[in-house]
Design a protein around this motif. Structure first.
Motif, PDB file in Angstrom:
ATOM      1  N   GLN A   1      22.671   7.798   2.130  1.00 12.52           N
ATOM      2  CA  GLN A   1      22.302   7.331   0.786  1.00 12.52           C
ATOM      3  C   GLN A   1      20.808   7.033   0.710  1.00 12.52           C
ATOM      4  O   GLN A   1      20.159   7.309  -0.302  1.00 12.52           O
ATOM      5  CB  GLN A   1      23.141   6.104   0.433  1.00 12.52           C
ATOM      6  CG  GLN A   1      24.605   6.433   0.224  1.00 12.52           C
ATOM      7  CD  GLN A   1      25.524   5.237   0.399  1.00 12.52           C
ATOM      8  OE1 GLN A   1      25.064   4.107   0.667  1.00 12.52           O
ATOM      9  NE2 GLN A   1      26.825   5.456   0.278  1.00 12.52           N
ATOM     10  N   TRP A   2      20.253   6.470   1.763  1.00 17.05           N
ATOM     11  CA  TRP A   2      18.812   6.231   1.818  1.00 17.05           C
ATOM     12  C   TRP A   2      18.056   7.552   1.732  1.00 17.05           C
ATOM     13  O   TRP A   2      17.098   7.698   0.976  1.00 17.05           O
ATOM     14  CB  TRP A   2      18.471   5.491   3.107  1.00 17.05           C
ATOM     15  CG  TRP A   2      17.025   5.218   3.311  1.00 17.05           C
ATOM     16  CD1 TRP A   2      16.111   6.053   3.878  1.00 17.05           C
ATOM     17  CD2 TRP A   2      16.298   4.050   2.931  1.00 17.05           C
ATOM     18  NE1 TRP A   2      14.857   5.473   3.890  1.00 17.05           N
ATOM     19  CE2 TRP A   2      14.952   4.242   3.321  1.00 17.05           C
ATOM     20  CE3 TRP A   2      16.655   2.856   2.318  1.00 17.05           C
ATOM     21  CZ2 TRP A   2      13.966   3.282   3.099  1.00 17.05           C
ATOM     22  CZ3 TRP A   2      15.670   1.891   2.106  1.00 17.05           C
ATOM     23  CH2 TRP A   2      14.353   2.103   2.490  1.00 17.05           C
ATOM     24  N   LEU A   3      18.500   8.554   2.509  1.00 16.40           N
ATOM     25  CA  LEU A   3      17.813   9.843   2.547  1.00 16.40           C
ATOM     26  C   LEU A   3      17.949  10.616   1.248  1.00 16.40           C
ATOM     27  O   LEU A   3      17.163  11.531   0.990  1.00 16.40           O
ATOM     28  CB  LEU A   3      18.356  10.681   3.706  1.00 16.40           C
ATOM     29  CG  LEU A   3      17.920  10.227   5.108  1.00 16.40           C
ATOM     30  CD1 LEU A   3      18.712  10.961   6.168  1.00 16.40           C
ATOM     31  CD2 LEU A   3      16.432  10.435   5.314  1.00 16.40           C
ATOM     32  N   ALA A   4      18.931  10.275   0.412  1.00 17.70           N
ATOM     33  CA  ALA A   4      19.058  10.942  -0.876  1.00 17.70           C
ATOM     34  C   ALA A   4      17.890  10.608  -1.794  1.00 17.70           C
ATOM     35  O   ALA A   4      17.569  11.371  -2.708  1.00 17.70           O
ATOM     36  CB  ALA A   4      20.378  10.530  -1.543  1.00 17.70           C
TER      37      ALA A   4
ATOM     38  N   LEU B   1      25.146   7.968  -9.260  1.00 22.14           N
ATOM     39  CA  LEU B   1      25.133   9.419  -9.358  1.00 22.14           C
ATOM     40  C   LEU B   1      24.199  10.112  -8.380  1.00 22.14           C
ATOM     41  O   LEU B   1      24.531  11.151  -7.815  1.00 22.14           O
ATOM     42  CB  LEU B   1      24.768   9.813 -10.800  1.00 22.14           C
ATOM     43  CG  LEU B   1      24.665  11.298 -11.117  1.00 22.14           C
ATOM     44  CD1 LEU B   1      26.020  11.967 -10.957  1.00 22.14           C
ATOM     45  CD2 LEU B   1      24.132  11.491 -12.528  1.00 22.14           C
ATOM     46  N   PHE B   2      23.009   9.576  -8.166  1.00 21.20           N
ATOM     47  CA  PHE B   2      21.964  10.313  -7.454  1.00 21.20           C
ATOM     48  C   PHE B   2      21.852   9.952  -5.974  1.00 21.20           C
ATOM     49  O   PHE B   2      20.878  10.336  -5.326  1.00 21.20           O
ATOM     50  CB  PHE B   2      20.619  10.092  -8.142  1.00 21.20           C
ATOM     51  CG  PHE B   2      20.599  10.600  -9.556  1.00 21.20           C
ATOM     52  CD1 PHE B   2      20.812  11.937  -9.827  1.00 21.20           C
ATOM     53  CD2 PHE B   2      20.378   9.740 -10.620  1.00 21.20           C
ATOM     54  CE1 PHE B   2      20.796  12.418 -11.126  1.00 21.20           C
ATOM     55  CE2 PHE B   2      20.363  10.201 -11.919  1.00 21.20           C
ATOM     56  CZ  PHE B   2      20.580  11.548 -12.179  1.00 21.20           C
ATOM     57  N   THR B   3      22.814   9.216  -5.436  1.00 24.33           N
ATOM     58  CA  THR B   3      22.716   8.808  -4.032  1.00 24.33           C
ATOM     59  C   THR B   3      23.665   9.579  -3.118  1.00 24.33           C
ATOM     60  O   THR B   3      23.791   9.247  -1.943  1.00 24.33           O
ATOM     61  CB  THR B   3      22.999   7.304  -3.883  1.00 24.33           C
ATOM     62  OG1 THR B   3      24.265   6.992  -4.475  1.00 24.33           O
ATOM     63  CG2 THR B   3      21.913   6.485  -4.550  1.00 24.33           C
ATOM     64  N   GLY B   4      24.331  10.595  -3.634  1.00 18.67           N
ATOM     65  CA  GLY B   4      25.223  11.391  -2.796  1.00 18.67           C
ATOM     66  C   GLY B   4      26.348  12.001  -3.603  1.00 18.67           C
ATOM     67  O   GLY B   4      26.374  11.946  -4.836  1.00 18.67           O
ATOM     68  N   SER B   5      27.293  12.588  -2.898  1.00 15.68           N
ATOM     69  CA  SER B   5      28.444  13.209  -3.559  1.00 15.68           C
ATOM     70  C   SER B   5      29.406  12.143  -4.065  1.00 15.68           C
ATOM     71  O   SER B   5      29.522  11.051  -3.489  1.00 15.68           O
ATOM     72  CB  SER B   5      29.158  14.145  -2.583  1.00 15.68           C
ATOM     73  OG  SER B   5      29.648  13.416  -1.465  1.00 15.68           O
ATOM     74  N   LEU B   6      30.117  12.443  -5.132  1.00 10.54           N
ATOM     75  CA  LEU B   6      31.050  11.484  -5.712  1.00 10.54           C
ATOM     76  C   LEU B   6      32.343  11.481  -4.906  1.00 10.54           C
ATOM     77  O   LEU B   6      32.985  12.527  -4.753  1.00 10.54           O
ATOM     78  CB  LEU B   6      31.345  11.843  -7.172  1.00 10.54           C
ATOM     79  CG  LEU B   6      30.138  11.891  -8.120  1.00 10.54           C
ATOM     80  CD1 LEU B   6      30.609  12.231  -9.531  1.00 10.54           C
ATOM     81  CD2 LEU B   6      29.381  10.571  -8.102  1.00 10.54           C
ATOM     82  N   PRO B   7      32.760  10.318  -4.395  1.00  8.89           N
ATOM     83  CA  PRO B   7      34.033  10.267  -3.651  1.00  8.89           C
ATOM     84  C   PRO B   7      35.216  10.412  -4.604  1.00  8.89           C
ATOM     85  O   PRO B   7      35.144  10.024  -5.768  1.00  8.89           O
ATOM     86  CB  PRO B   7      34.004   8.882  -2.998  1.00  8.89           C
ATOM     87  CG  PRO B   7      33.117   8.071  -3.869  1.00  8.89           C
ATOM     88  CD  PRO B   7      32.092   9.013  -4.436  1.00  8.89           C
ATOM     89  N   SER B   8      36.282  10.977  -4.097  1.00  6.68           N
ATOM     90  CA  SER B   8      37.503  11.131  -4.896  1.00  6.68           C
ATOM     91  C   SER B   8      38.559  10.142  -4.405  1.00  6.68           C
ATOM     92  O   SER B   8      38.401   9.497  -3.364  1.00  6.68           O
ATOM     93  CB  SER B   8      38.022  12.566  -4.782  1.00  6.68           C
ATOM     94  OG  SER B   8      38.265  12.892  -3.421  1.00  6.68           O
ATOM     95  N   ARG B   9      39.639  10.025  -5.160  1.00  5.71           N
ATOM     96  CA  ARG B   9      40.745   9.134  -4.799  1.00  5.71           C
ATOM     97  C   ARG B   9      41.812   9.909  -4.028  1.00  5.71           C
ATOM     98  O   ARG B   9      42.199  11.019  -4.417  1.00  5.71           O
ATOM     99  CB  ARG B   9      41.374   8.536  -6.056  1.00  5.71           C
ATOM    100  CG  ARG B   9      40.465   7.614  -6.844  1.00  5.71           C
ATOM    101  CD  ARG B   9      40.471   6.220  -6.312  1.00  5.71           C
ATOM    102  NE  ARG B   9      39.573   5.338  -7.082  1.00  5.71           N
ATOM    103  CZ  ARG B   9      39.185   4.149  -6.655  1.00  5.71           C
ATOM    104  NH1 ARG B   9      39.585   3.708  -5.483  1.00  5.71           N
ATOM    105  NH2 ARG B   9      38.381   3.399  -7.381  1.00  5.71           N
ATOM    106  N   LEU B  10      42.283   9.324  -2.939  1.00 12.68           N
ATOM    107  CA  LEU B  10      43.401   9.896  -2.203  1.00 12.68           C
ATOM    108  C   LEU B  10      44.698   9.614  -2.958  1.00 12.68           C
ATOM    109  O   LEU B  10      44.720   8.910  -3.974  1.00 12.68           O
ATOM    110  CB  LEU B  10      43.450   9.303  -0.795  1.00 12.68           C
ATOM    111  CG  LEU B  10      42.237   9.611   0.100  1.00 12.68           C
ATOM    112  CD1 LEU B  10      42.305   8.805   1.386  1.00 12.68           C
ATOM    113  CD2 LEU B  10      42.142  11.096   0.403  1.00 12.68           C
TER     114      LEU B  10
ATOM    115  N   TYR C   1      35.833   9.296   1.434  1.00 14.48           N
ATOM    116  CA  TYR C   1      34.383   9.401   1.600  1.00 14.48           C
ATOM    117  C   TYR C   1      34.003  10.590   2.468  1.00 14.48           C
ATOM    118  O   TYR C   1      34.663  10.883   3.460  1.00 14.48           O
ATOM    119  CB  TYR C   1      33.819   8.132   2.243  1.00 14.48           C
ATOM    120  CG  TYR C   1      34.059   6.864   1.467  1.00 14.48           C
ATOM    121  CD1 TYR C   1      33.285   6.545   0.359  1.00 14.48           C
ATOM    122  CD2 TYR C   1      35.069   5.988   1.850  1.00 14.48           C
ATOM    123  CE1 TYR C   1      33.510   5.380  -0.349  1.00 14.48           C
ATOM    124  CE2 TYR C   1      35.297   4.821   1.141  1.00 14.48           C
ATOM    125  CZ  TYR C   1      34.524   4.515   0.046  1.00 14.48           C
ATOM    126  OH  TYR C   1      34.745   3.367  -0.658  1.00 14.48           O
ATOM    127  N   ALA C   2      32.915  11.250   2.097  1.00 16.44           N
ATOM    128  CA  ALA C   2      32.292  12.261   2.955  1.00 16.44           C
ATOM    129  C   ALA C   2      31.089  11.629   3.644  1.00 16.44           C
ATOM    130  O   ALA C   2      30.714  10.478   3.358  1.00 16.44           O
ATOM    131  CB  ALA C   2      31.856  13.455   2.108  1.00 16.44           C
TER     132      ALA C   2
END
Length: 591
Positions: free
Chosen positions: A406-409, A333-342, A349-350
């Motif tokens: 993800q590291w910078l999050a 949850l806290f490492t970035g935006s949640l990817p969605s399914r195509l 991925y963003a």
């Protein structure tokens, strides 16, 4: 006496009556005084002359008085010397007592840092520990001004400036390196602010301004430390050591109070605490329906997991199964935006997408090649390892290598060599980190660096061949980013001179990317034989030595041989390389 007699004679011979003795009685009195060495009446004398005359008349009495005065004076002088020494001893004892208090505070600060790095994490059960940690930190910071005043008190005893000692010269070099590093970071944030302003992104501008203020504060503190190195010297080595320790404490408390959300600062603990308070609500409660569905799919007897029953995992959000592998995937949850399914089921991925973890089924992995290895595919250093069977329970492993975004999050700055001001490399793996930095990052998220057995099990994805896709080395280019064996000026066939964005190549049978190439990956196992005792059911070896850690997977700087599933290298834990990154794992037993 001659002066007094001359005065009597002169008075007697005066011409005028009023200037002579008025009677024979007075003359007789002065003559008697002359004989007795007493002051005559006709001559005025000062107190010192009177004292001298008294000494002449009473030499014994005066001698005794002089001896008494000398004795009292000597005693007083000795008393003053002893009193001065006593005062200095009291002052030294007071300084020593205060120094012990400062030394205790420095020990407490080191304990707080260690606890934040190795124990505190985003975990809902850690509320009380975070509260206690912050209370201790606040008490330390409240005494910072008192420590600074004691440092100023010590510096009043310093010698005039002089040439640097060898120790001071080394401290100066270290301070100069720190200043250059902070100056470089400030320059990076100035560029980021300019880019944000040019793009008209108001939110990014405010974030860049805040970060730049922090960077300038840190740079100013580094400049002050450099100016202070070697400038304060003491004749007493004990006072010098006391001063240096207290100065270090004041500097360390300053760093602890900085507004950086990484490393071991008070803000880092506060941010983790805040996330820990949100983790259940935002990962479990808000996604209850997705968790219920995922748990039932995983528990299906005919499914990939053989009826495994898990509980909702704090910090993870279900994303559903991978359309090719059928394995369940989850976002941290806290490492970035949640990817969605195509539409086809693949993840979209963003640049700032969160870490995705794949739930791998348990099973046995036979580590090692298990077959004859061609000479060109053999390692030069560690040799070919024997085959060893290790049975693993189900566990989570990140689908891709941890990225710079993800590291910078979680951290304040990226150590990666390959960075671009425009953020275009945020989907590239973070590299140039030590294994302990990787472990600290993972621990904060209730994750871990995988052990060697977990890594090889995931890389093979059930295969017993040299690579997860077979034994044909010529097919490696489709599956991994490896050394192109071309001059650096030429464009390599895959378009990447160095690392590639994660997920740029084909996934293996478990849906995991970049298990062959891109960057080499740390494991948490020290180098050792496969038949060593395991520390627990997760397959980690119980090797106590931490002199060298196993590295797996090959990179853009290595050939195809180093990308074999069984290939192993080792690096000292403090080493950094531009092709050395990591991925993260998690036990299913965690909440």
């Amino acid at each position: 006496m001659a002066v007094d007699l001359a005065a009597v004679i002169e008075t007697t011979l005066q011409k005028r009556q009023e200037h002579r003795y008025q009677s024979a009685v007075l003359l007789a009195e002065d003559l008697r005084r002359v004989l007795e060495r007493r002051p005559v009446l006709v001559r005025r004398i000062g107190p010192w002359t009177r004292l001298w005359r008294f000494a002449q008349r009473r030499p014994l009495v005066v001698g005794l008085l002089v001896l008494l005065f000398v004795a009292v004076g000597s005693g007083l002088a000795v008393s003053l010397v002893l009193l001065g020494r006593a005062n200095r001893e009291v002052e030294r004892a007071d300084q020593a007592e205060q120094f012990v208090e400062r030394l205790t505070d420095r020990t407490e600060l080191a304990a707080l840092r260690k606890e934040l790095e190795e124990e505190l994490a985003i975990d809902s059960a850690m509320g009380e520990r975070f509260q206690a940690w912050h209370d201790r930190g606040d008490r330390l910071l409240a005494r910072r001004q008192a420590h600074a005043e004691f440092l100023a008190q010590l510096r009043r005893l310093a010698l005039p400036p002089g040439p640097d000692t060898p120790a001071a010269t080394e401290r100066r070099r270290e301070a100069e390196r720190d200043l250059r590093y902070t100056q470089a970071r400030t320059a990076n944030y100035i560029r980021e602010l300019a880019e944000a302003e040019a793009a008209g992104d108001a939110a990014r501008v405010e974030q860049a301004k805040s970060t730049l203020r922090d960077a300038r504060d840190i740079e100013e503190r580094a400049a002050k430390r450099l100016a202070d190195v070697g400038s304060v010297r003491f004749a007493d080595p004990a006072v010098q050591a006391m001063h240096d320790h207290v100065r270090a404490l004041v500097d360390e408390l300053g760093a602890f109070a900085e507004r950086r959300p990484n490393l071991t600062t008070q803000l880092a603990g506060r941010l983790l605490w805040r996330l820990a308070g949100r983790v259940v609500k935002e990962s479990v409660e808000q996604h209850k329906s997705a968790w219920d569905t995922a748990i039932e799919r995983i528990a299906a007897p005919e499914g990939r997991y053989g009826g495994l029953r898990i509980a909702p995992q704090e910090g993870l959000v279900p994303l559903g199964p991978d359309p090719r592998s059928g394995l369940e995937e989850f976002a941290q949850l806290f490492t970035g935006s949640l990817p969605s399914r195509l539409e086809g089921g693949e993840l979209d991925y963003a640049l700032d997408s969160a870490i995705v973890l794949v739930l791998l089924p348990g099973g046995e992995v036979k580590m090692g090649p298990g077959r004859e290895v061609d000479i060109a595919m053999q390692p030069r250093f560690h040799g070919i390892p024997p085959v060893a069977a290790v049975r693993l329970p189900p566990f989570f492993l990140s689908k891709q290598e941890v990225t710079q975004a993800q590291w910078l999050a979680i951290e304040w700055s990226s150590p990666a060599i390959e960075q671009e001001p425009d953020g275009s490399r945020r989907r590239h793996p973070v590299e140039h980190i030590t294994v302990f930095e990787a472990m600290t990052f993972a621990r904060r998220l209730r994750l871990a660096v995988p052990n060697e057995a977990q890594w090889e099990y995931a890389c093979r994805a059930g295969a017993r061949t040299a690579f997860s896709f077979g034994d044909d080395l010529t097919e490696i280019r489709a599956h991994g980013n490896l050394f192109e064996d071309l001059p650096i000026a030429e464009t390599p066939p895959d378009g990447f001179h160095r690392s590639a964005p994660v997920g740029s190549y084909r996934a293996n049978g478990y849906g995991l990317f970049d298990m062959h190439g891109n960057v080499r990956e740390w494991t948490c196992d020290s180098i050792g034989w496969y038949d060593e005792t395991h520390a627990g059911p997760d397959g980690r070896r119980a090797t106590s030595s931490q002199r060298s850690f196993v590295v797996r997977g090959g990179s853009f700087l290595t050939g195809g041989a180093a990308a074999q599933c069984w290939w192993r290298e080792s690096e000292p834990p403090g080493h950094r390389f531009g092709d050395l990154g990591f991925r993260v794992a998690r036990s299913v037993g965690e909440r």
